[in-house]
Design a protein around this motif. Structure first.
Motif, PDB file in Angstrom:
ATOM      1  N   HIS A 296      12.709   4.987  -3.179  1.00  0.00           N
ATOM      2  CA  HIS A 296      12.505   3.339  -2.600  1.00  0.00           C
ATOM      3  C   HIS A 296      12.394   2.734  -4.211  1.00  0.00           C
ATOM      4  N   PRO A 297      14.016   2.401  -4.560  1.00  0.00           N
ATOM      5  CA  PRO A 297      14.059   1.912  -5.993  1.00  0.00           C
ATOM      6  C   PRO A 297      13.330   0.387  -6.113  1.00  0.00           C
TER       7      PRO A 297
ATOM      8  N   LEU B 234       3.321   4.460  -3.377  1.00  0.00           N
ATOM      9  CA  LEU B 234       4.217   3.436  -2.363  1.00  0.00           C
ATOM     10  C   LEU B 234       3.429   2.260  -2.222  1.00  0.00           C
ATOM     11  N   GLU B 235       2.397   2.239  -2.215  1.00  0.00           N
ATOM     12  CA  GLU B 235       1.426   1.005  -1.877  1.00  0.00           C
ATOM     13  C   GLU B 235       1.499   0.998  -0.416  1.00  0.00           C
ATOM     14  N   PRO B 236       1.205   1.942   0.127  1.00  0.00           N
ATOM     15  CA  PRO B 236       1.242   2.142   1.772  1.00  0.00           C
ATOM     16  C   PRO B 236       0.087   1.001   2.391  1.00  0.00           C
ATOM     17  N   GLN B 237       0.439   0.796   3.639  1.00  0.00           N
ATOM     18  CA  GLN B 237      -0.365  -0.071   4.634  1.00  0.00           C
ATOM     19  C   GLN B 237      -1.529   0.836   5.232  1.00  0.00           C
ATOM     20  N   LEU B 238      -0.798   1.937   5.401  1.00  0.00           N
ATOM     21  CA  LEU B 238      -1.586   2.967   6.267  1.00  0.00           C
ATOM     22  C   LEU B 238      -1.448   4.409   5.573  1.00  0.00           C
ATOM     23  N   ILE B 239      -2.573   4.968   5.455  1.00  0.00           N
ATOM     24  CA  ILE B 239      -2.658   6.503   4.704  1.00  0.00           C
ATOM     25  C   ILE B 239      -3.280   7.307   5.922  1.00  0.00           C
TER      26      ILE B 239
ATOM     27  N   ARG C  48       8.854   4.241   6.353  1.00  0.00           N
ATOM     28  CA  ARG C  48       8.195   5.360   5.590  1.00  0.00           C
ATOM     29  C   ARG C  48       7.206   5.120   4.451  1.00  0.00           C
ATOM     30  N   ARG C  49       7.655   4.026   3.771  1.00  0.00           N
ATOM     31  CA  ARG C  49       6.984   3.652   2.680  1.00  0.00           C
ATOM     32  C   ARG C  49       5.542   2.956   2.943  1.00  0.00           C
ATOM     33  N   ASP C  50       5.370   2.306   4.348  1.00  0.00           N
ATOM     34  CA  ASP C  50       4.205   1.785   4.670  1.00  0.00           C
ATOM     35  C   ASP C  50       3.462   2.892   5.023  1.00  0.00           C
ATOM     36  N   LEU C  51       3.793   3.749   5.498  1.00  0.00           N
ATOM     37  CA  LEU C  51       2.996   5.118   6.326  1.00  0.00           C
ATOM     38  C   LEU C  51       3.103   6.259   5.597  1.00  0.00           C
ATOM     39  N   GLN C  52       1.784   6.617   4.995  1.00  0.00           N
ATOM     40  CA  GLN C  52       1.736   7.845   3.873  1.00  0.00           C
ATOM     41  C   GLN C  52       0.939   8.724   4.540  1.00  0.00           C
ATOM     42  N   MET C  53       0.965   9.955   4.049  1.00  0.00           N
ATOM     43  CA  MET C  53       0.061  11.185   4.524  1.00  0.00           C
ATOM     44  C   MET C  53      -0.300  12.188   3.368  1.00  0.00           C
ATOM     45  N   VAL C  54      -1.486  12.390   3.366  1.00  0.00           N
ATOM     46  CA  VAL C  54      -1.937  13.262   2.402  1.00  0.00           C
ATOM     47  C   VAL C  54      -2.416  14.477   3.160  1.00  0.00           C
ATOM     48  N   PHE C  55      -1.990  15.512   2.875  1.00  0.00           N
ATOM     49  CA  PHE C  55      -1.889  16.871   3.671  1.00  0.00           C
ATOM     50  C   PHE C  55      -3.141  17.649   3.305  1.00  0.00           C
ATOM     51  N   GLN C  56      -3.588  18.762   4.136  1.00  0.00           N
ATOM     52  CA  GLN C  56      -4.801  19.417   3.838  1.00  0.00           C
ATOM     53  C   GLN C  56      -4.559  20.284   2.868  1.00  0.00           C
ATOM     54  N   ASP C  57      -3.165  21.122   2.562  1.00  0.00           N
ATOM     55  CA  ASP C  57      -3.083  22.064   1.625  1.00  0.00           C
ATOM     56  C   ASP C  57      -1.920  21.557   0.687  1.00  0.00           C
ATOM     57  N   PRO C  58      -2.401  21.150  -0.476  1.00  0.00           N
ATOM     58  CA  PRO C  58      -1.589  20.666  -1.408  1.00  0.00           C
ATOM     59  C   PRO C  58      -0.704  21.650  -1.974  1.00  0.00           C
ATOM     60  N   THR C  59      -0.971  22.928  -1.772  1.00  0.00           N
ATOM     61  CA  THR C  59      -0.203  24.031  -2.346  1.00  0.00           C
ATOM     62  C   THR C  59       1.111  23.997  -1.733  1.00  0.00           C
ATOM     63  N   GLN C  60       0.958  23.694  -0.394  1.00  0.00           N
ATOM     64  CA  GLN C  60       2.237  23.789   0.554  1.00  0.00           C
ATOM     65  C   GLN C  60       2.917  22.105   0.194  1.00  0.00           C
TER      66      GLN C  60
ATOM     67  N   LEU D 133       6.540   3.378  17.103  1.00  0.00           N
ATOM     68  CA  LEU D 133       6.935   4.362  16.139  1.00  0.00           C
ATOM     69  C   LEU D 133       7.832   5.533  16.853  1.00  0.00           C
ATOM     70  N   PHE D 134       7.501   5.770  18.019  1.00  0.00           N
ATOM     71  CA  PHE D 134       8.219   6.595  18.696  1.00  0.00           C
ATOM     72  C   PHE D 134       9.734   6.547  19.042  1.00  0.00           C
ATOM     73  N   THR D 135      10.064   5.409  19.188  1.00  0.00           N
ATOM     74  CA  THR D 135      11.508   5.086  19.619  1.00  0.00           C
ATOM     75  C   THR D 135      12.095   4.562  18.537  1.00  0.00           C
ATOM     76  N   LEU D 136      11.815   4.446  17.286  1.00  0.00           N
ATOM     77  CA  LEU D 136      12.573   3.830  16.087  1.00  0.00           C
ATOM     78  C   LEU D 136      13.609   4.956  15.840  1.00  0.00           C
ATOM     79  N   SER D 137      14.721   4.464  15.437  1.00  0.00           N
ATOM     80  CA  SER D 137      15.791   5.110  14.942  1.00  0.00           C
ATOM     81  C   SER D 137      15.523   5.633  13.656  1.00  0.00           C
ATOM     82  N   PRO D 138      16.380   6.806  13.166  1.00  0.00           N
ATOM     83  CA  PRO D 138      16.103   7.392  12.021  1.00  0.00           C
ATOM     84  C   PRO D 138      16.315   6.435  10.699  1.00  0.00           C
ATOM     85  N   GLY D 139      17.190   5.303  10.760  1.00  0.00           N
ATOM     86  CA  GLY D 139      17.308   4.209   9.891  1.00  0.00           C
ATOM     87  C   GLY D 139      15.971   3.359   9.898  1.00  0.00           C
TER      88      GLY D 139
END
Length: 539
Positions: free
Chosen positions: A382-383, A432-437, A351-363, A339-345
């Motif tokens: 992701h249409p 996004l039906e991710p594989q890792l959250i 991104r659709r496979d890896l999602q995050m739920v943050f601590q502060d939803p207000t932000q 993951l650390f060497t992937l290009s932006p593209g």
């Protein structure tokens, strides 16, 4: 002198909105004696915070309106007092500490100035205010009190900010302290320290404490009596032991049954190759080393819980894995690709496979977007996932899955409670039906029954869809119910790692044992025994 310090009689509060009148509090009555601790227990939307705001005269009117009732302080009805008399009582007779101290401390003034202001507003001279501010900041346990007075709120940790709020609340030695979810966002050890501090200060001053919470462990630790609220109504009241061991109302029974930490532990899955291999990840922020060589494997469909106190590196690790921050060194192989060497593209496609739920939803939720727009935005980016004709139907399904309803999709984030906003954030991640959250304290602000519902949902998704989770949490009972493996972190290091049963049943490290000992049990008898054991160790 009145029989009770505080007596609430037939209080009703309503709010006039574009959707009609919302009856937030419906003719509730309770009392609080001098030196007593009363817990107001209930979920988001139960009316517990609204009723306490009425006591402090903090309800915006309009749109709010107190439609009936009395609030008696030593026999005098606060609702009949003129505004200038009510202002004199707030702070001097009744004080309040809030759930999020960062939102209630002024960011442009030092904490010393803010404590002194509370004193000078009520008549203290500058010299007296300075000496008393220093005494208070030292008494609540903030390190280096002289220097602390000259710091700004953002320079403190969450637990220290809560201690500053307690110092401000106690500045005028009130008869009643109202604590609205004071420990929800705190680490388990800091939570125990703050609750112990409140108890010590109560014994020193003789003040009454009203604690508003959705956490049964907090009730068991600190309260004498408990009032249970549901949908604006008071449904049950009694001593903590009576209500826990012999609940009468179906809602109370559901709350107690939903308390985490009592179910069977999940065994490791151990099938196939790891989907994520993290090796020797390091991160510096200037001279501060946030991560000191973190390594672990994550299997498909498994949950790796990451626990530890604030500053241990948990959230830094999460941000680095999602490339929201860049690692200084190390690797993170997702299905063989670093993951650390992937290009932006390449990263965009992943991104659709890896999602995050943050601590502060207000932000993390855009305040200008409706719930429908927030969730469906993923399908704009992701249409190929879902045709537009099915967006509303799918948003409705996701909202129901996380404990909300289709009627909520037209509302904005500010129209929800903190727990409800976190449910929206979880629904957005699932779109996004991710594989890792990666869940960064994703359920810490949720009510106990909704927390159980969301954990059950995530567990079902893990089993049925093979989704893997990295679950960052300070709530150890939830970790016990949900995780397969646990990684314990302290100051950027991994101090212990193992299956959930190994960590909870046979912890090897002193730090892990200290974390487990600081946890709160919802059973008041068990919690009393745990508290007595801690006191014996100290003595």
């Amino acid at each position: 002198m009145a029989e009770h310090l505080l007596e609430v009689r037939n209080l009703s509060v309503e709010f006039h909105t574009a959707m009609g009148v919302v009856k937030a509090v419906r003719s509730i009555s309770y009392h609080l004696g001098r030196g007593e601790t009363l817990a107001i227990l209930g979920e988001s939307g139960s009316g517990k915070s609204v009723s306490s705001s009425a006591i402090m005269n903090l309800i915006d009117m309009p749109p709010g309106r107190i439609s009936s009732g009395e609030i008696l302080l030593n026999g005098a009805d606060l609702l009949k007092m003129p505004a200038h008399e009510r202002r004199k009582i707030n702070g001097s007779r009744i004080a309040m500490i809030f759930q999020d101290p960062l939102s209630h401390l002024n960011p442009v003034y030092t904490v010393g100035w803010q404590i002194r202001e509370a004193l000078t507003t009520h008549g203290a001279d500058a010299a007296k205010a300075q000496s008393e501010a220093l005494r208070l900041i030292a008494r609540v346990g903030v390190p280096h009190p002289e220097r602390a007075l000259d710091k700004y709120p953002h320079e403190f940790s969450g637990g220290q900010r809560q201690r500053v709020m307690i110092a401000m609340a106690l500045a005028l030695r009130p008869d009643l302290l109202i604590a609205d979810e004071p420990t929800t966002a705190l680490d388990v050890t800091v939570q125990a320290e703050v609750l112990a501090l409140l108890k010590e200060l109560q014994e020193e001053t003789g003040m009454a404490v009203m604690i508003i919470t959705h956490d049964l462990g907090v009730v068991a630790e600190i309260a004498d009596r408990v009032v249970v609220m549901e949908k604006g109504e008071l449904v049950e009241t009694g001593t903590v032991r009576e209500v826990y061991h012999n609940p009468q109302h179906p809602y109370t029974k559901r709350l107690i049954a939903a308390a985490p930490g009592k179910g069977e532990m999940h065994a490791p899955q151990g099938f196939g190759e790891p989907v994520l291999r993290v090796r020797d990840v390091r991160k510096h922020y200037g001279a501060f080393e946030a991560l000191k060589g973190v390594s672990f494997d994550l299997m498909p469909g498994e949950t790796m819980a990451v626990v530890g106190e604030s500053g241990s590196g948990k959230s830094t690790l999460a941000r680095i894995l999602l490339r929201l921050d860049e690692a200084d060194s190390g690797s993170a192989l997702w299905k063989g690709r670093d993951l650390f060497t992937l290009s932006p593209g390449e990263l965009y496609k992943l991104r659709r496979d890896l999602q995050m739920v943050f601590q502060d939803p207000t932000q993390s939720l855009n305040p200008r977007m409706t719930v429908f727009q927030l969730i469906s935005e993923a399908w704009i980016i992701h249409p190929d996932i879902l045709p537009k004709a099915k967006w509303r139907e799918r948003v409705a399904e996701l909202l129901v899955q996380v404990g909300l309803g289709p009627e909520h999709m037209g509302r904005y984030p500010h129209q929800f409670s903190g727990g409800q906003r976190q449910r929206i954030a979880i629904a957005r991640a699932l779109a996004l039906e991710p594989q890792l959250i990666i869940c960064d304290e994703a359920v810490s602000a949720l009510d106990v029954s909704v927390q159980a519902q969301v954990i059950a949902l995530l567990d079902r998704l893990r089993r049925e869809m093979g989704i893997a989770f990295i679950f960052i949490a300070h709530d150890l009972p939830v970790v016990r119910d949900f995780a397969n493996h646990v990684m314990v972190m302290q100051q950027g290091n991994v101090v212990e790692m193992g299956t959930v049963s190994e960590i909870f049943d046979t912890p090897r490290e002193d730090y892990t044992r200290a974390l487990l000992a600081a946890g709160l049990d919802p059973d008041p008898d068990i919690q009393a025994a745990n508290r007595a054991a801690r006191l014996r160790q100290v003595s």
